[in-house]
Scaffold this motif. Structure first.
Motif, PDB file in Angstrom:
ATOM      1  N   SER A  82       0.825  -1.206   0.000  1.00 31.67           N
ATOM      2  CA  SER A  82       0.000   0.000   0.000  1.00 31.67           C
ATOM      3  C   SER A  82       0.861   1.258   0.000  1.00 31.67           C
ATOM      4  O   SER A  82       0.535   2.245  -0.662  1.00 31.67           O
ATOM      5  N   ALA A  83       1.980   1.202   0.708  1.00 35.04           N
ATOM      6  CA  ALA A  83       2.827   2.385   0.838  1.00 35.04           C
ATOM      7  C   ALA A  83       3.760   2.604  -0.353  1.00 35.04           C
ATOM      8  O   ALA A  83       4.020   3.748  -0.738  1.00 35.04           O
ATOM      9  N   PHE A  84       4.256   1.513  -0.953  1.00 44.11           N
ATOM     10  CA  PHE A  84       5.376   1.662  -1.893  1.00 44.11           C
ATOM     11  C   PHE A  84       5.180   1.058  -3.281  1.00 44.11           C
ATOM     12  O   PHE A  84       6.062   1.194  -4.128  1.00 44.11           O
ATOM     13  N   TRP A  85       4.081   0.386  -3.520  1.00 47.77           N
ATOM     14  CA  TRP A  85       3.859  -0.180  -4.859  1.00 47.77           C
ATOM     15  C   TRP A  85       2.827   0.610  -5.631  1.00 47.77           C
ATOM     16  O   TRP A  85       1.803   0.981  -5.057  1.00 47.77           O
ATOM     17  N   PRO A  86       3.064   0.871  -6.915  1.00 47.25           N
ATOM     18  CA  PRO A  86       4.293   0.545  -7.651  1.00 47.25           C
ATOM     19  C   PRO A  86       5.444   1.450  -7.220  1.00 47.25           C
ATOM     20  O   PRO A  86       5.228   2.607  -6.856  1.00 47.25           O
ATOM     21  N   GLY A  87       6.658   0.900  -7.261  1.00 44.41           N
ATOM     22  CA  GLY A  87       7.794   1.677  -6.810  1.00 44.41           C
ATOM     23  C   GLY A  87       9.073   0.869  -6.718  1.00 44.41           C
ATOM     24  O   GLY A  87       9.257  -0.106  -7.446  1.00 44.41           O
ATOM     25  N   ASP A  88       9.941   1.278  -5.794  1.00 43.70           N
ATOM     26  CA  ASP A  88      11.306   0.760  -5.732  1.00 43.70           C
ATOM     27  C   ASP A  88      11.521  -0.252  -4.613  1.00 43.70           C
ATOM     28  O   ASP A  88      12.608  -0.350  -4.048  1.00 43.70           O
ATOM     29  N   LEU A  89      10.487  -0.996  -4.308  1.00 44.45           N
ATOM     30  CA  LEU A  89      10.538  -2.025  -3.262  1.00 44.45           C
ATOM     31  C   LEU A  89      10.255  -3.393  -3.863  1.00 44.45           C
ATOM     32  O   LEU A  89       9.370  -3.533  -4.704  1.00 44.45           O
ATOM     33  N   ALA A  90      11.023  -4.398  -3.431  1.00 47.71           N
ATOM     34  CA  ALA A  90      10.726  -5.790  -3.766  1.00 47.71           C
ATOM     35  C   ALA A  90      10.481  -6.544  -2.474  1.00 47.71           C
ATOM     36  O   ALA A  90      11.078  -6.229  -1.439  1.00 47.71           O
ATOM     37  N   MET A  91       9.598  -7.520  -2.521  1.00 47.43           N
ATOM     38  CA  MET A  91       9.324  -8.352  -1.360  1.00 47.43           C
ATOM     39  C   MET A  91       9.538  -9.824  -1.705  1.00 47.43           C
ATOM     40  O   MET A  91       9.270 -10.240  -2.834  1.00 47.43           O
ATOM     41  N   GLY A 108      12.049 -18.084  -8.004  1.00 47.64           N
ATOM     42  CA  GLY A 108      12.106 -18.640  -6.666  1.00 47.64           C
ATOM     43  C   GLY A 108      10.956 -19.550  -6.298  1.00 47.64           C
ATOM     44  O   GLY A 108       9.810 -19.281  -6.640  1.00 47.64           O
ATOM     45  N   VAL A 109      11.283 -20.643  -5.623  1.00 42.81           N
ATOM     46  CA  VAL A 109      10.323 -21.624  -5.113  1.00 42.81           C
ATOM     47  C   VAL A 109      10.845 -22.117  -3.756  1.00 42.81           C
ATOM     48  O   VAL A 109      12.024 -22.458  -3.644  1.00 42.81           O
ATOM     49  N   PRO A 110      10.026 -22.148  -2.710  1.00 36.54           N
ATOM     50  CA  PRO A 110       8.588 -21.832  -2.641  1.00 36.54           C
ATOM     51  C   PRO A 110       8.303 -20.345  -2.456  1.00 36.54           C
ATOM     52  O   PRO A 110       7.152 -19.933  -2.447  1.00 36.54           O
ATOM     53  N   ASN A 111       9.379 -19.545  -2.315  1.00 37.36           N
ATOM     54  CA  ASN A 111       9.226 -18.102  -2.164  1.00 37.36           C
ATOM     55  C   ASN A 111       9.786 -17.402  -3.393  1.00 37.36           C
ATOM     56  O   ASN A 111      10.782 -17.848  -3.969  1.00 37.36           O
ATOM     57  N   ALA A 112       9.168 -16.291  -3.766  1.00 38.40           N
ATOM     58  CA  ALA A 112       9.600 -15.557  -4.946  1.00 38.40           C
ATOM     59  C   ALA A 112       9.978 -14.133  -4.586  1.00 38.40           C
ATOM     60  O   ALA A 112       9.476 -13.557  -3.615  1.00 38.40           O
ATOM     61  N   LEU A 113      10.877 -13.568  -5.386  1.00 36.56           N
ATOM     62  CA  LEU A 113      11.241 -12.161  -5.271  1.00 36.56           C
ATOM     63  C   LEU A 113      10.295 -11.384  -6.177  1.00 36.56           C
ATOM     64  O   LEU A 113      10.290 -11.568  -7.394  1.00 36.56           O
ATOM     65  N   VAL A 114       9.492 -10.490  -5.601  1.00 33.94           N
ATOM     66  CA  VAL A 114       8.344  -9.901  -6.307  1.00 33.94           C
ATOM     67  C   VAL A 114       8.374  -8.380  -6.215  1.00 33.94           C
ATOM     68  O   VAL A 114       8.655  -7.818  -5.149  1.00 33.94           O
ATOM     69  N   THR A 115       8.074  -7.712  -7.330  1.00 35.84           N
ATOM     70  CA  THR A 115       7.963  -6.258  -7.309  1.00 35.84           C
ATOM     71  C   THR A 115       6.912  -5.787  -8.301  1.00 35.84           C
ATOM     72  O   THR A 115       6.508  -6.535  -9.205  1.00 35.84           O
TER      73      THR A 115
END
Length: 212
Positions: A82-91, A108-115
């Motif tokens: 909510s605060a930073f997307w779209p933008g310069d943050l990946a989770m 990534g499996v089971p976790n992915a790098l997402v932006t």
């Protein structure tokens, strides 16, 4: 590799959907992109960059809705999005569906790098019929002292030196920030910054203060 203008984005999309690589500008760096479900295309990025296979490419979301559909959004992840997307943050987020995750192993499996990007990279993800995997356009080995490309000319040098086959590079001028995405691990209840970048750690902490 052919240089094209931002308004020629459909050419880049066609190339991606055909299994080719393209490079697009962001505020941070130029990013090399592939179909996230195309193993061979993603493998050519790893090979060209000399990137360790243990380091995932980034999954570029087409929308906030897609984030919730595909990934487990913890309360902290919701606040950060909510605060930073779209933008310069990946989770770093956990896939909801393990079978779907297996189709996107490059991110990534089971976790992915997402932006979720606000610029040309985001447009590419929204308009493409295939999911987008991306990473910085540069060699990952110690011989690269310059860092990721911030101009189309630097992309051309990377492509030439690495002998990576790239269909198009969208020339967006100079990337002004020359800095990384901030990465936050949101797979657990307590969010953790795993790499500093454009979004300051104080801003991250302020965004998740209500759920920490």
């Amino acid at each position: 590799m052919k240089l094209i203008l931002p308004d020629e984005l459909p050419l880049a999309i066609e190339a991606l959907e055909a299994g080719e690589l393209v490079v697009v500008p962001t505020r941070r760096w130029y990013m090399i992109c592939a179909n996230a479900r195309d193993h061979d295309a993603c493998e050519s990025i790893y090979a060209g960059k000399s990137r360790p296979r243990s380091k995932s490419l980034a999954y570029i979301l087409p929308s906030l809705v897609a984030a919730d559909e595909l990934f487990v959004m913890t309360p902290a992840a919701i606040q950060l999005a909510s605060a930073f997307w779209p933008g310069d943050l990946a989770m770093i987020l956990r896939w909801r569906n393990s079978e779907h995750a297996q189709q996107h192993q490059s991110v990534g499996v089971p976790n992915a790098l997402v932006t979720l990007d606000s610029g040309t990279l985001g447009q590419l993800a929204r308009k493409s019929r295939v999911p987008i995997a991306a990473t910085t356009a540069n060699r990952s080995d110690p011989t690269n002292t310059l860092g990721p490309a911030i101009t189309a000319a630097e992309v051309e040098s990377f492509v030439s030196e690495s002998q990576t086959s790239v269909a198009y590079c969208i020339d967006g001028g100079i990337s002004p920030l020359a800095n990384h995405l901030t990465i936050v691990d949101c797979t657990e209840t307590q969010a953790t910054i795993t790499r500093p970048g454009v979004v300051h750690h104080r801003a991250i902490n302020a965004a998740i203060a209500a759920v920490s």
